[in-house]
Scaffold this motif. Sequence first.
Motif, mmCIF file in Angstrom:
data_model
loop_
_atom_site.group_PDB
_atom_site.id
_atom_site.type_symbol
_atom_site.label_atom_id
_atom_site.label_comp_id
_atom_site.label_asym_id
_atom_site.label_seq_id
_atom_site.Cartn_x
_atom_site.Cartn_y
_atom_site.Cartn_z
ATOM 1 N N THR A 111 10.676 84.483 88.361
ATOM 2 C CA THR A 111 9.737 83.463 88.847
ATOM 3 C C THR A 111 9.579 82.338 87.825
ATOM 4 O O THR A 111 9.586 81.153 88.173
ATOM 5 C CB THR A 111 8.367 84.109 89.142
ATOM 6 O OG1 THR A 111 8.539 85.140 90.118
ATOM 7 C CG2 THR A 111 7.382 83.074 89.668
ATOM 8 N N GLN A 112 9.435 82.708 86.543
ATOM 9 C CA GLN A 112 9.302 81.700 85.483
ATOM 10 C C GLN A 112 10.519 80.783 85.434
ATOM 11 O O GLN A 112 10.397 79.558 85.378
ATOM 12 C CB GLN A 112 9.138 82.386 84.126
ATOM 13 C CG GLN A 112 7.805 83.048 83.896
ATOM 14 C CD GLN A 112 7.751 83.761 82.557
ATOM 15 O OE1 GLN A 112 8.563 83.504 81.655
ATOM 16 N NE2 GLN A 112 6.803 84.670 82.415
ATOM 17 N N LEU A 113 11.705 81.377 85.453
ATOM 18 C CA LEU A 113 12.935 80.591 85.369
ATOM 19 C C LEU A 113 13.111 79.707 86.592
ATOM 20 O O LEU A 113 13.531 78.549 86.483
ATOM 21 C CB LEU A 113 14.141 81.523 85.220
ATOM 22 C CG LEU A 113 14.230 82.305 83.903
ATOM 23 C CD1 LEU A 113 15.336 83.345 83.976
ATOM 24 C CD2 LEU A 113 14.468 81.356 82.733
ATOM 25 N N LEU A 114 12.786 80.250 87.774
ATOM 26 C CA LEU A 114 12.923 79.481 89.009
ATOM 27 C C LEU A 114 11.968 78.288 88.997
ATOM 28 O O LEU A 114 12.369 77.159 89.332
ATOM 29 C CB LEU A 114 12.643 80.374 90.218
ATOM 30 C CG LEU A 114 12.969 79.773 91.593
ATOM 31 C CD1 LEU A 114 14.463 79.462 91.706
ATOM 32 C CD2 LEU A 114 12.542 80.723 92.707
ATOM 33 N N ASN A 115 10.714 78.511 88.602
ATOM 34 C CA ASN A 115 9.740 77.413 88.539
ATOM 35 C C ASN A 115 10.156 76.356 87.528
ATOM 36 O O ASN A 115 9.989 75.156 87.763
ATOM 37 C CB ASN A 115 8.354 77.957 88.194
ATOM 38 C CG ASN A 115 7.725 78.712 89.347
ATOM 39 O OD1 ASN A 115 8.089 78.498 90.507
ATOM 40 N ND2 ASN A 115 6.793 79.598 89.052
ATOM 41 N N ARG A 116 10.714 76.814 86.401
ATOM 42 C CA ARG A 116 11.169 75.858 85.381
ATOM 43 C C ARG A 116 12.303 74.995 85.921
ATOM 44 O O ARG A 116 12.328 73.786 85.726
ATOM 45 C CB ARG A 116 11.619 76.627 84.135
ATOM 46 C CG ARG A 116 11.828 75.754 82.902
ATOM 47 C CD ARG A 116 12.262 76.593 81.723
ATOM 48 N NE ARG A 116 11.309 77.671 81.471
ATOM 49 C CZ ARG A 116 11.625 78.792 80.826
ATOM 50 N NH1 ARG A 116 12.863 78.991 80.414
ATOM 51 N NH2 ARG A 116 10.711 79.714 80.609
ATOM 52 N N LYS A 117 13.241 75.625 86.626
ATOM 53 C CA LYS A 117 14.357 74.874 87.212
ATOM 54 C C LYS A 117 13.865 73.884 88.261
ATOM 55 O O LYS A 117 14.336 72.749 88.343
ATOM 56 C CB LYS A 117 15.367 75.837 87.837
ATOM 57 C CG LYS A 117 16.335 76.476 86.860
ATOM 58 C CD LYS A 117 17.453 77.200 87.618
ATOM 59 C CE LYS A 117 18.559 77.649 86.687
ATOM 60 N NZ LYS A 117 19.691 78.235 87.418
ATOM 61 N N LYS A 118 12.914 74.342 89.084
ATOM 62 C CA LYS A 118 12.373 73.466 90.131
ATOM 63 C C LYS A 118 11.658 72.267 89.518
ATOM 64 O O LYS A 118 11.835 71.131 89.970
ATOM 65 C CB LYS A 118 11.405 74.249 91.024
ATOM 66 C CG LYS A 118 12.082 75.231 91.965
ATOM 67 C CD LYS A 118 11.045 75.999 92.780
ATOM 68 C CE LYS A 118 11.702 76.941 93.783
ATOM 69 N NZ LYS A 118 10.704 77.709 94.563
ATOM 70 N N ASN A 119 10.844 72.516 88.497
ATOM 71 C CA ASN A 119 10.122 71.419 87.841
ATOM 72 C C ASN A 119 11.087 70.424 87.213
ATOM 73 O O ASN A 119 10.887 69.204 87.297
ATOM 74 C CB ASN A 119 9.173 71.970 86.776
ATOM 75 C CG ASN A 119 7.992 72.699 87.375
ATOM 76 O OD1 ASN A 119 7.616 72.441 88.519
ATOM 77 N ND2 ASN A 119 7.397 73.618 86.626
ATOM 78 N N THR A 120 12.136 70.949 86.572
ATOM 79 C CA THR A 120 13.132 70.070 85.953
ATOM 80 C C THR A 120 13.848 69.237 87.011
ATOM 81 O O THR A 120 14.025 68.027 86.850
ATOM 82 C CB THR A 120 14.159 70.904 85.164
ATOM 83 O OG1 THR A 120 13.475 71.645 84.161
ATOM 84 C CG2 THR A 120 15.207 70.010 84.512
ATOM 85 N N LEU A 121 14.244 69.889 88.095
ATOM 86 C CA LEU A 121 14.935 69.183 89.170
ATOM 87 C C LEU A 121 14.054 68.095 89.761
ATOM 88 O O LEU A 121 14.502 66.956 89.965
ATOM 89 C CB LEU A 121 15.351 70.169 90.265
ATOM 90 C CG LEU A 121 15.945 69.549 91.545
ATOM 91 C CD1 LEU A 121 17.261 68.856 91.237
ATOM 92 C CD2 LEU A 121 16.154 70.610 92.618
ATOM 93 N N LEU A 122 12.784 68.422 90.025
ATOM 94 C CA LEU A 122 11.874 67.452 90.631
ATOM 95 C C LEU A 122 11.646 66.262 89.701
ATOM 96 O O LEU A 122 11.674 65.106 90.138
ATOM 97 C CB LEU A 122 10.537 68.128 90.967
ATOM 98 C CG LEU A 122 9.533 67.283 91.760
ATOM 99 C CD1 LEU A 122 10.115 66.847 93.099
ATOM 100 C CD2 LEU A 122 8.236 68.050 91.960
#
Length: 696
Positions: A663-674
């Motif tokens: 979950t942490q890694l997925l949220n980090r990737k999503k935030n970076t992408l956004l």
Amino acid sequence: MAMMARMRSLAPWFILMVGGMFVLFMVISDSRVLEFLGQQSQNVGSINGESISYQEFSNMVERARQNQEQATGQSIDENQMDFFRDQVWDALVTQKLIDEKIKEFGIVVTDDEVRDALLGPNPPAELRQQFTDSTGNFNRQLYEQAMRDPRNKEIVLYYEDLIREQLKQRKLQEYLFASVIVSEEEIKDAFIKQNIKMKADYIQLNPNIIPDKDVNVTDEELREYYEKNKKDFKVEPARKIKYVLFRRVPSKQDSLGIKNNLEAIVAKLKDDTASFKSYVEIYSDVPYSKDTVSLTAIPAEAQDLVYNSNVGDIIGPVATSQGYIVYRIVGKVSSKSPVVKASHILVRSTANDSEDLKKANEIYNQLMNGADFAALAKEKSQDPGSASRGGDLGWFGKGQMVKEFEDACFNGQVGVVQKPVKTNYGYHIIKVTGKTNTEYVIEKIVNRIQMSASSLDDLYQSASDFSYIAKENGFESEAELMHYNVVETPPFYEGSQFIPGLGGNKALVKWAFENGVGEISDVFKVPAGYVVAMVSDKIKAGFKEFDEVKDVIRNRVLREKKFEKAMSIAEKIRARLGDNGNPEVAMEVWGGVRIDTTGEFTAASTIPRLGQEFAFTDYCLKGELNKWSNPVKGNNGVYLINVRYRTKFVPETYQLQKTGLATQLLNRKKNTLLTQWIQKLKDEADIVDNRHLFYR
């Protein structure tokens, strides 16, 4: 006066110009041109061709301001409003660009979806809590009844619009994040970095301690490095400007106005039965508080006034660095931390101590013969900070001065000039002028000294006058005539958020890149005031010349060669060590080595006593235990590493943490992408920002 003289010399031409403008106005008054000009004057900018009116932006700023003040309970200082408007503008730009993409992607939210969100199993939290009792039970029947009550129509419509926008944003994110995944390998790697603990012995060879003379660098090598790494010396298009800054500082009239106002308040206070607190709440820029403070916590300008006060006294207004302050002395209490006030005359330490002491004794004898301490301090003291104040150091507590000086002050008698006292600074002739262990209970009214609207208008007008005249007669010649200081900036780039020496002003950066050398600007607002600028240099894209960067290249090549030499020495040490040898043999090969042991660390933390060394950490994660490594090149040196222990990978612990890590890694990737997606939208958008024309 000089500016007015220049304006008078232009008066006949100015009258003709105004007359011509009046005729032009009459000609175009019924035309589309006037309509165009009128429309333009109302717009603070545009986003991909969509105009943003001054009214729309101002309303948005005001709503954001009210929201923030309600959330924080504090008003936004006028000095922060420029920064706040920048934040609102950035939010507006972001929202407009996102709205464009929502339309482009065909994202829609139906009425049924909105209705489901409002009346479904999970209503919005802020609505749900209004119908939840103290035991946590949600009264759905009452909630649905309220939603259908015609009297609540406006509130329901508000939440429908809010939910519609939220659902659009959610669908957009689902669209963007559809391809974002986290692999098993990434999760496992994160677990290892956070959980596997290590400890190692190491031998460090620091290349920086290798003497320069031991490394030979030729001009051919420097030239070769330059050609291979030319991209490192690429020069982007840049500009330099010369500017005159009209600094925003309160005028004497502004200061006097605040002082007079506070004097009137003090006069009223003395005859009023209302509490001092009520006056603070009405007139102070700082919220009310009743504080017990030492003299050292009071601004220097007010310390003696407070020291000599009685309980109930009202003191001030006193001009301080914080503004004008009015104090009320509520009470006095004893303290275990005494403070003293002292003056001194310093004879600075030189290489000749006996001569220094002789000079100090001469000054002391003059004082013993009746010389005035303050006058002699101004003449003789070599401490320029206190000399101008007659040697006065103000009030201070223990721990604020060097020990010898502190002991002399706290043990000395008030009013007695002491014999010279020696410290690292030299010899001090000290006179204690006050001593107390009293703390003061105070209330205060604080009025910051700020520019009035009229002073701000005058400053802007001065800048406008200079811009106007400089465009006619030359920037530097007019600045010299008006005795204005002209400053030139270092080069700055088109994407710069800040201009060196002036601070943030993207509009001024844009102006500099849209105009040629010699062009003079209108007035721009910067954090320190108003600025009028002239483009002084236009730097083309390309590469810095070899001779310009030769010293930089020499340092880089020198460092590389020192690393090569350190690697060579490390290889010799490794050969002597073998797999399990005593690290002390390294000293026999090269005396400059460092032999040490790390504390326990993980790959996600810094290495105790080494800091961040990724190559070192990577080896400790993968290298063989209890065996000296081959040389490992890091950022800060070359290492031979012996990993003493490394905790094992525990599958059971991994399974317990796996979901959370994913979950942490997925949220980090999503935030970076956004973040990157929004930045790309901004980079590709046609954004016109003319707010500088509206706010001053």
